[in-house]
Scaffold this active site. Sequence first.
Site, PDB file in Angstrom:
ATOM      1  N   LYS A   1      51.988 -87.275  39.740  1.00  0.00           N
ATOM      2  CA  LYS A   1      51.232 -86.512  38.742  1.00  0.00           C
ATOM      3  C   LYS A   1      52.156 -85.637  37.904  1.00  0.00           C
ATOM      4  O   LYS A   1      52.060 -85.596  36.677  1.00  0.00           O
ATOM      5  CB  LYS A   1      50.167 -85.657  39.433  1.00  0.00           C
ATOM      6  CG  LYS A   1      49.302 -84.859  38.465  1.00  0.00           C
ATOM      7  CD  LYS A   1      48.272 -84.012  39.186  1.00  0.00           C
ATOM      8  CE  LYS A   1      47.188 -84.829  39.818  1.00  0.00           C
ATOM      9  NZ  LYS A   1      46.090 -83.976  40.373  1.00  0.00           N
TER      10      LYS A   1
ATOM     11  N   GLU B   1      60.726 -87.170  46.470  1.00  0.00           N
ATOM     12  CA  GLU B   1      60.911 -88.495  47.074  1.00  0.00           C
ATOM     13  C   GLU B   1      60.680 -89.595  46.049  1.00  0.00           C
ATOM     14  O   GLU B   1      61.484 -90.527  45.910  1.00  0.00           O
ATOM     15  CB  GLU B   1      59.960 -88.683  48.272  1.00  0.00           C
ATOM     16  CG  GLU B   1      60.175 -87.713  49.421  1.00  0.00           C
ATOM     17  CD  GLU B   1      59.291 -86.481  49.321  1.00  0.00           C
ATOM     18  OE1 GLU B   1      59.088 -85.827  50.359  1.00  0.00           O
ATOM     19  OE2 GLU B   1      58.792 -86.173  48.208  1.00  0.00           O
TER      20      GLU B   1
ATOM     21  N   GLY C   1      45.243 -86.008  45.762  1.00  0.00           N
ATOM     22  CA  GLY C   1      46.096 -87.167  46.007  1.00  0.00           C
ATOM     23  C   GLY C   1      45.502 -88.163  46.977  1.00  0.00           C
ATOM     24  O   GLY C   1      45.540 -89.375  46.740  1.00  0.00           O
ATOM     25  N   ARG C   2      44.909 -87.684  48.059  1.00  0.00           N
ATOM     26  CA  ARG C   2      44.367 -88.605  49.070  1.00  0.00           C
ATOM     27  C   ARG C   2      43.052 -89.248  48.642  1.00  0.00           C
ATOM     28  O   ARG C   2      42.526 -90.102  49.354  1.00  0.00           O
ATOM     29  CB  ARG C   2      44.232 -87.877  50.410  1.00  0.00           C
ATOM     30  CG  ARG C   2      43.434 -86.596  50.368  1.00  0.00           C
ATOM     31  CD  ARG C   2      43.663 -85.780  51.659  1.00  0.00           C
ATOM     32  NE  ARG C   2      43.020 -84.483  51.648  1.00  0.00           N
ATOM     33  CZ  ARG C   2      43.531 -83.387  51.085  1.00  0.00           C
ATOM     34  NH1 ARG C   2      44.680 -83.457  50.449  1.00  0.00           N
ATOM     35  NH2 ARG C   2      42.893 -82.233  51.149  1.00  0.00           N
TER      36      ARG C   2
ATOM     37  N   GLU D   1      45.037 -84.040  56.664  1.00  0.00           N
ATOM     38  CA  GLU D   1      45.451 -83.190  55.563  1.00  0.00           C
ATOM     39  C   GLU D   1      44.279 -82.380  55.034  1.00  0.00           C
ATOM     40  O   GLU D   1      44.466 -81.290  54.480  1.00  0.00           O
ATOM     41  CB  GLU D   1      46.059 -84.038  54.440  1.00  0.00           C
ATOM     42  CG  GLU D   1      46.847 -83.219  53.419  1.00  0.00           C
ATOM     43  CD  GLU D   1      47.640 -84.078  52.459  1.00  0.00           C
ATOM     44  OE1 GLU D   1      48.848 -84.268  52.696  1.00  0.00           O
ATOM     45  OE2 GLU D   1      47.048 -84.581  51.482  1.00  0.00           O
TER      46      GLU D   1
ATOM     47  N   HIS E   1      46.754-104.183  74.105  1.00  0.00           N
ATOM     48  CA  HIS E   1      47.940-104.384  74.933  1.00  0.00           C
ATOM     49  C   HIS E   1      48.916-103.226  74.781  1.00  0.00           C
ATOM     50  O   HIS E   1      50.090-103.347  75.145  1.00  0.00           O
ATOM     51  CB  HIS E   1      48.614-105.703  74.547  1.00  0.00           C
ATOM     52  CG  HIS E   1      47.745-106.887  74.799  1.00  0.00           C
ATOM     53  ND1 HIS E   1      47.786-107.611  75.975  1.00  0.00           N
ATOM     54  CD2 HIS E   1      46.783-107.461  74.039  1.00  0.00           C
ATOM     55  CE1 HIS E   1      46.900-108.596  75.921  1.00  0.00           C
ATOM     56  NE2 HIS E   1      46.273-108.525  74.751  1.00  0.00           N
TER      57      HIS E   1
ATOM     58  N   LYS F   1      58.713 -78.705  52.263  1.00  0.00           N
ATOM     59  CA  LYS F   1      59.323 -79.233  51.034  1.00  0.00           C
ATOM     60  C   LYS F   1      60.246 -78.194  50.399  1.00  0.00           C
ATOM     61  O   LYS F   1      61.354 -78.514  49.933  1.00  0.00           O
ATOM     62  CB  LYS F   1      58.228 -79.650  50.046  1.00  0.00           C
ATOM     63  CG  LYS F   1      57.474 -80.895  50.453  1.00  0.00           C
ATOM     64  CD  LYS F   1      56.188 -81.076  49.687  1.00  0.00           C
ATOM     65  CE  LYS F   1      56.407 -81.251  48.213  1.00  0.00           C
ATOM     66  NZ  LYS F   1      55.144 -81.537  47.491  1.00  0.00           N
TER      67      LYS F   1
END
Length: 567
Positions: A216, A222, A277-278, A363, A394, A522
Amino acid sequence: MADTLLLAPSLTQSAEWQALRDHRKALGNFSMRHAFANEPDRFARYSRRVQDGGLDMLLDYSKHRIDARTLPLLIALANERGLPERIERMFAGERINETEDRAVLHVALRDLSNRRYEVDGVDVAPEISEVRERFLAFAEHVRGGAWRGHTGESITDVVNLGIGGSDLGPQMVVEALKPYHDGPRVHFVSNVDGAHLGAVLRELDPQRTLFVIASKTFTTIETMTNAHTARRWLIDALGDEAAIARHAVAVSTNAQAVASFGIAPENMFGFWDWVGGRYSLWSSVGVSIALAIGRTRFLELLAGAHAMDTHFRSTPCERNLPVILGLLGVWYVNFWDAASHTIAPYYQHLSRFVAHIQQVDMESNGKRVTLDGAKVDYATGPVIWGEPGTNGQHAYFQLLHQGPALIPVDFLVAAESPYPYDEHHRILVANCFAQSSALLHGKTADEARADMLAAGMSEDEADRLALHREFPGNRPSSTLLVHRFDPRTIGALTALYEHKVFVQGVVWGVNSFDQWGVELGKKIATRLGHALDGDTSGEDASTAGLIRTLRAMRGDDAATSDAQVGG
């Protein structure tokens, strides 16, 4: 109305909470085995099927430690906490994200009817439609071959560069809808570890590769580190900075930074500060999804989510799937001390679904302060985890069956598979249903002993092993059975979990739409990026010691600090 939640009594002191606490005590060691034996209609009473808006979805919640009083008591708590009002405030575009002073209106992104959605008195529906049409048209140009790379080649591979919601959501959907892919191959790179980007680039042809840079602000460290490395890769291979304009597009709101990168303004697709964001896969962040499955199926994805939105907004609580799932979660977190929750999708292409919902849930509700600034005196969001079945059987299912912790499970499975391997699907579904049944019934030590004796084992050996082969059972689970995992269903399923998390946030009184918890690390990482060059003054002894040792391992310092390291 806006003060309904803030003026309510402390959650744990409310009459509704106290009633639930007393109810929990009255249930004692509630036995689901006995409940099923005594209630022939238990499945009919505790299951709901939605067949509307193109959906066909059944929620079976009969395998829970509940009786006829439980859900009404939970609904009473939700009503006391203002759930109906909060739902309407969200759909009305009010600023319910109070710590960031923002509306929360991702539901508007998936309503294709162009009905009015207001933010601060302005109808945002026309702009939503305009942006959607732009990025869908772009996707069709790439898919159809009209969009060409710098050397005139068509695009065969797309790399989505993002992190968090700009990665997990679209990646989950692209993987979930793999049977519906008919466009370029879509790859996702999020980790700043060069191994992630390097492994992807090694397999690609720069002439045929398009990057979607999703940030954005166009400053996410990153994402932009990966983007600048990709930019150098393109220029080195194609020999011209002008090539960037044909091999990169942006999902951003920072037009100046996007232009400086070399991306044409018409190839920047924006979104809004009321899209968290999510919750952003429904916006232009979903352009990578559209590139993989095309316009029609992307709109079906939105339509499925909107159908769930409509169900959530208009259906009474006792028949409302997100409300039921959300309140059952509250029941276990707050009254049975369940610290975690497992999601087990029995569909290989849902391999990234749990990771996405993990972010949506943890979050959102991983908070210790209420909306009015008080510290909570109760548990909020659980740890969300899981992997697809049958692999999980398993691996972690041992803990679910015989571990000491109570861990509720959501099973997700479809009636039909997109692949022509009927025997595979029959075995898959049998395993899914078997696991929920085994968690319910368990096996007593006497039953385990009888089985071993019937198999020819000696009485002494059977006695010795009986407790090892005992399964406590009485472990709660929900099963979501859908017709098939198509675009519409994936949209609805994702929206279902979004709303479930919202319901729980309302009950717990937290803001489900901020994420201040991601900021501190961050900021420290930015500072430590400089400290890694050698100046560790001001750092704690552990961090300083780690930096010195790292530098010594890399040969950056002539002097080592062996004397300060345990050996």
